[in-house]
Structure formats: structure tokens, C-alpha cells
Design a protein around this motif. Structure first.
Motif, PDB file in Angstrom:
ATOM      1  N   LEU A  82      66.770  91.436  44.601  1.00  0.00           N
ATOM      2  CA  LEU A  82      65.496  91.314  45.565  1.00  0.00           C
ATOM      3  C   LEU A  82      64.124  91.595  45.214  1.00  0.00           C
ATOM      4  CD1 LEU A  82      64.246  90.769  48.509  1.00  0.00           C
ATOM      5  CD2 LEU A  82      64.767  93.177  49.343  1.00  0.00           C
ATOM      6  N   ASP A  83      63.929  92.774  44.348  1.00  0.00           N
ATOM      7  CA  ASP A  83      62.690  92.966  44.035  1.00  0.00           C
ATOM      8  C   ASP A  83      62.157  92.042  42.614  1.00  0.00           C
ATOM      9  OD1 ASP A  83      62.500  95.118  45.353  1.00  0.00           O
ATOM     10  OD2 ASP A  83      63.214  96.729  43.797  1.00  0.00           O
ATOM     11  N   LYS A  84      63.066  91.419  41.970  1.00  0.00           N
ATOM     12  CA  LYS A  84      62.875  90.325  40.946  1.00  0.00           C
ATOM     13  C   LYS A  84      62.481  89.076  41.824  1.00  0.00           C
ATOM     14  CE  LYS A  84      64.977  87.572  37.381  1.00  0.00           C
ATOM     15  NZ  LYS A  84      66.253  87.333  36.424  1.00  0.00           N
ATOM     16  N   GLN A  85      63.177  88.889  42.879  1.00  0.00           N
ATOM     17  CA  GLN A  85      62.874  87.667  43.722  1.00  0.00           C
ATOM     18  C   GLN A  85      61.196  87.885  44.397  1.00  0.00           C
ATOM     19  OE1 GLN A  85      66.086  87.365  46.328  1.00  0.00           O
ATOM     20  NE2 GLN A  85      66.076  85.196  45.811  1.00  0.00           N
ATOM     21  N   ASN A  87      60.012  98.212  58.122  1.00  0.00           N
ATOM     22  CA  ASN A  87      59.847  97.871  56.585  1.00  0.00           C
ATOM     23  C   ASN A  87      61.091  96.648  56.320  1.00  0.00           C
ATOM     24  OD1 ASN A  87      60.587  97.588  53.719  1.00  0.00           O
ATOM     25  ND2 ASN A  87      58.854  99.147  53.348  1.00  0.00           N
ATOM     26  N   THR A  88      60.749  95.558  55.894  1.00  0.00           N
ATOM     27  CA  THR A  88      61.678  94.456  55.940  1.00  0.00           C
ATOM     28  C   THR A  88      62.439  94.349  54.605  1.00  0.00           C
ATOM     29  OG1 THR A  88      60.019  93.112  55.153  1.00  0.00           O
ATOM     30  CG2 THR A  88      60.363  93.076  57.363  1.00  0.00           C
ATOM     31  N   HIS A  89      62.308  95.302  53.669  1.00  0.00           N
ATOM     32  CA  HIS A  89      62.912  95.223  52.323  1.00  0.00           C
ATOM     33  C   HIS A  89      64.597  95.260  52.696  1.00  0.00           C
ATOM     34  CE1 HIS A  89      64.407  96.524  48.359  1.00  0.00           C
ATOM     35  NE2 HIS A  89      63.335  96.046  48.110  1.00  0.00           N
ATOM     36  N   ALA A  90      65.156  96.189  53.415  1.00  0.00           N
ATOM     37  CA  ALA A  90      66.677  96.160  53.642  1.00  0.00           C
ATOM     38  C   ALA A  90      66.985  94.950  54.534  1.00  0.00           C
ATOM     39  CB  ALA A  90      66.969  97.300  54.514  1.00  0.00           C
ATOM     40  N   LEU A  91      66.210  94.612  55.393  1.00  0.00           N
ATOM     41  CA  LEU A  91      66.714  92.925  56.139  1.00  0.00           C
ATOM     42  C   LEU A  91      66.641  91.916  55.177  1.00  0.00           C
ATOM     43  CD1 LEU A  91      64.342  93.672  59.110  1.00  0.00           C
ATOM     44  CD2 LEU A  91      66.926  93.998  59.158  1.00  0.00           C
ATOM     45  N   HIS A  92      66.002  91.907  54.260  1.00  0.00           N
ATOM     46  CA  HIS A  92      65.692  90.853  53.349  1.00  0.00           C
ATOM     47  C   HIS A  92      67.158  91.025  52.167  1.00  0.00           C
ATOM     48  CE1 HIS A  92      62.322  88.693  53.958  1.00  0.00           C
ATOM     49  NE2 HIS A  92      61.432  89.532  53.767  1.00  0.00           N
ATOM     50  N   ARG A  93      67.575  92.292  52.110  1.00  0.00           N
ATOM     51  CA  ARG A  93      68.869  92.194  51.273  1.00  0.00           C
ATOM     52  C   ARG A  93      70.003  91.792  51.779  1.00  0.00           C
ATOM     53  NH1 ARG A  93      69.992  97.324  50.577  1.00  0.00           N
ATOM     54  NH2 ARG A  93      68.101  98.530  51.514  1.00  0.00           N
ATOM     55  N   LEU A  94      69.806  92.104  53.392  1.00  0.00           N
ATOM     56  CA  LEU A  94      70.703  91.603  54.362  1.00  0.00           C
ATOM     57  C   LEU A  94      70.964  89.942  54.258  1.00  0.00           C
ATOM     58  CD1 LEU A  94      73.068  91.792  56.383  1.00  0.00           C
ATOM     59  CD2 LEU A  94      71.133  92.101  58.044  1.00  0.00           C
ATOM     60  N   ILE A  95      69.913  89.372  54.100  1.00  0.00           N
ATOM     61  CA  ILE A  95      69.695  87.984  54.236  1.00  0.00           C
ATOM     62  C   ILE A  95      70.151  87.529  53.050  1.00  0.00           C
ATOM     63  CG2 ILE A  95      67.993  86.056  54.048  1.00  0.00           C
ATOM     64  CD1 ILE A  95      66.193  87.509  56.062  1.00  0.00           C
ATOM     65  N   GLY A  96      69.691  88.247  51.969  1.00  0.00           N
ATOM     66  CA  GLY A  96      70.642  87.752  50.504  1.00  0.00           C
ATOM     67  C   GLY A  96      72.110  87.837  50.372  1.00  0.00           C
ATOM     68  N   LEU A 136      63.709  82.491  51.000  1.00  0.00           N
ATOM     69  CA  LEU A 136      63.349  83.344  49.694  1.00  0.00           C
ATOM     70  C   LEU A 136      62.519  84.434  50.298  1.00  0.00           C
ATOM     71  CD1 LEU A 136      62.556  80.766  46.957  1.00  0.00           C
ATOM     72  CD2 LEU A 136      64.669  82.146  47.394  1.00  0.00           C
ATOM     73  N   PRO A 137      62.771  85.790  49.768  1.00  0.00           N
ATOM     74  CA  PRO A 137      61.941  87.013  50.604  1.00  0.00           C
ATOM     75  C   PRO A 137      60.285  86.933  50.178  1.00  0.00           C
ATOM     76  CG  PRO A 137      62.954  87.568  48.336  1.00  0.00           C
ATOM     77  CD  PRO A 137      63.543  86.303  48.713  1.00  0.00           C
ATOM     78  N   PHE A 138      59.785  87.837  51.354  1.00  0.00           N
ATOM     79  CA  PHE A 138      58.272  87.936  51.130  1.00  0.00           C
ATOM     80  C   PHE A 138      58.183  89.180  51.934  1.00  0.00           C
ATOM     81  CE2 PHE A 138      53.731  87.652  51.783  1.00  0.00           C
ATOM     82  CZ  PHE A 138      53.331  87.388  50.451  1.00  0.00           C
ATOM     83  N   GLN A 139      57.313  90.136  51.476  1.00  0.00           N
ATOM     84  CA  GLN A 139      57.088  91.388  52.547  1.00  0.00           C
ATOM     85  C   GLN A 139      55.518  91.147  52.882  1.00  0.00           C
ATOM     86  OE1 GLN A 139      59.243  94.584  50.277  1.00  0.00           O
ATOM     87  NE2 GLN A 139      59.508  95.139  52.878  1.00  0.00           N
TER      88      GLN A 139
END
Length: 233
Positions: free
Chosen positions: A168-171, A100-109, A43-46
Motif C-alpha cells: 500500500l505504501d508503495k502504491q 485514518n483510511t490506511h487500514a481501509l485501503h489495505r482492506l480494499i487491496g 488505487l489508494p490515496f489518503q
């Protein structure tokens, strides 16, 4: 039928303790897999959501965070020594860019949807901490994703558009609501919380106990982590 253990792992790509914790948990799973079935999900965290989209200088950011170059070098050595004890070969001193890991978390999703999430997380961790690759570069990340069998065109679309942003933002919001302020953070069978990169021995002791327990809320066990509030990592 084997008891089942579902483990949700809240983490960030640029968190060294998340990579160390990953190895420690994997060692426990390897020893317990004959007696339990496991379901692992990331699960994502920034830790630094305010990092510019184009990234920023890794060393300068951490010196500003830790207060001095001497303290930066001390902490880099410390975490690298701990990582080496888990069989990881950190080269943070060679890492130039903090993404910035936002795009990387979207990739992980996206990788989760394709059944490749665990491989994607491992590949990104290794690229950042061991190979010192620049994860702000789309071409580099696409090549990493292709190396585990993901389709490059789809990956590029995820990285360069807002695909998956709403989910992602919801998570990320849900994880903040849970009170997660440091990672890694483990949620076991949707009830039990373990915070920080705990030793393998703790997982070996705790996981069989949790597998047998009724679903009641247990206290959080804390350990080494990267903390968004204090900046300590």
C-alpha cells in the motif's frame, strides 16, 4: 472483438467527490457496455494521512479545515445536493468520526485479491456517507466486509496487523510521484488522465475517443475533487 477500456481510479474512502464520481462513471459504463469491455480498479490515496489511527471528530476536523461552522454547513449542504442529483443520500451531518483510511485501503487491496474490490469500495462509501457508520471500529468494518462475502477472520487480520502495508505504501508513493494531489483521478488505458468528478456526459464523450486512439499522452481534464494541497473538498 470489443475495444477495451482499463480505468484506474485513484480515490479515498472519505472523499465525497470520489463517491459522486463513482456514480457518474458507472452511469457512463452502463450506457457503453454493449460496445466496449471495461476493467475498473481502485488505487489508494489518503487526503488526511496524519489523522490519528483511532480517528478524530468529523465535524471538528472539517470546521478547522474550512474555517468556520457556517462554511462547514454550507459545503456539507452543497455536496449533499450534488450527491442527491446522482441518486445518493448523503448524511454527513450525522457522521461523528473521520477515520485514518490506511487500514481501509489495505482492506480494499485485499478485496481486489478476492475479486470483490468494487463491492468493497461501494460498501465503504455507502457506510460512511449515507449510513454515517463509524469506520474506525474494526467490528463494524469486518461486518461490512462479511456482507459482501469476505471472510471475517481474514479481514480482521488485515485491519489489525501490518498485512499489506508495504504494498500500500508503495502504491501511495507512486501516486504522489504521478503528481496526483486531488481525487478522484482517473487513469485510462495507462495513458489518459481525467481529474475530478466529471459529469457522466464527459465520460460518454471521452471514453469512446480514448478507446480508438493510439497510446499518446493526453492533457489532464480537471473537475470537482478533494485536494490535499489546498484542503478544498
Amino acid at each position: 472483438m470489443k475495444p477495451h477500456l482499463k480505468i484506474d481510479i485513484v480515490s479515498d474512502v472519505v472523499c465525497p467527490w470520489c463517491y459522486i464520481g463513482k456514480r457518474r462513471l458507472e452511469k457512463a459504463v452502463a450506457q457503453l457496455k454493449d460496445d466496449y469491455t471495461f476493467e475498473l480498479r481502485y488505487l489508494p490515496f489518503q487526503l488526511s494521512p496524519d489523522t490519528p489511527v483511532e480517528g478524530e471528530n468529523h465535524k471538528e476536523r472539517l470546521i478547522a479545515k474550512f474555517g468556520s461552522e457556517e462554511r462547514y454547513e454550507q459545503l456539507i449542504r452543497q455536496v449533499s445536493d450534488v450527491a442527491a442529483g446522482e441518486g445518493l443520500d448523503f448524511h454527513l451531518e450525522k457522521q461523528i468520526m473521520a477515520p485514518n483510511t490506511h487500514a481501509l485501503h489495505r482492506l480494499i487491496g485485499y478485496a481486489l485479491q478476492q475479486g470483490k474490490q468494487l463491492e468493497m469500495v461501494e460498501t465503504l462509501f455507502k457506510a460512511y456517507f449515507e449510513d454515517a457508520l463509524d469506520l474506525t471500529q474494526t467490528d463494524t468494518v469486518v461486518q461490512l466486509a462479511e456482507s459482501i462475502g469476505l471472510e471475517g477472520t481474514k479481514v480482521r487480520e488485515v485491519l489489525t496487523t501490518d498485512a499489506g502495508t508495504e504494498h500500500l505504501d508503495k502504491q501511495l508513493y507512486q501516486n504522489r510521484l504521478m503528481g496526483v494531489s486531488g481525487v478522484p483521478y482517473y487513469i485510462i488505458n495507462d495513458k489518459y488522465a481525467v481529474s475530478g468528478a466529471q459529469p457522466t456526459e464527459l465520460f460518454l464523450e471521452a471514453l469512446p475517443e480514448i478507446a480508438l486512439k493510439a497510446p499518446i499522452q493526453a492533457p489532464v481534464v480537471s473537475g470537482e475533487s478533494c485536494d490535499i494541497e489546498t484542503g478544498v473538498c
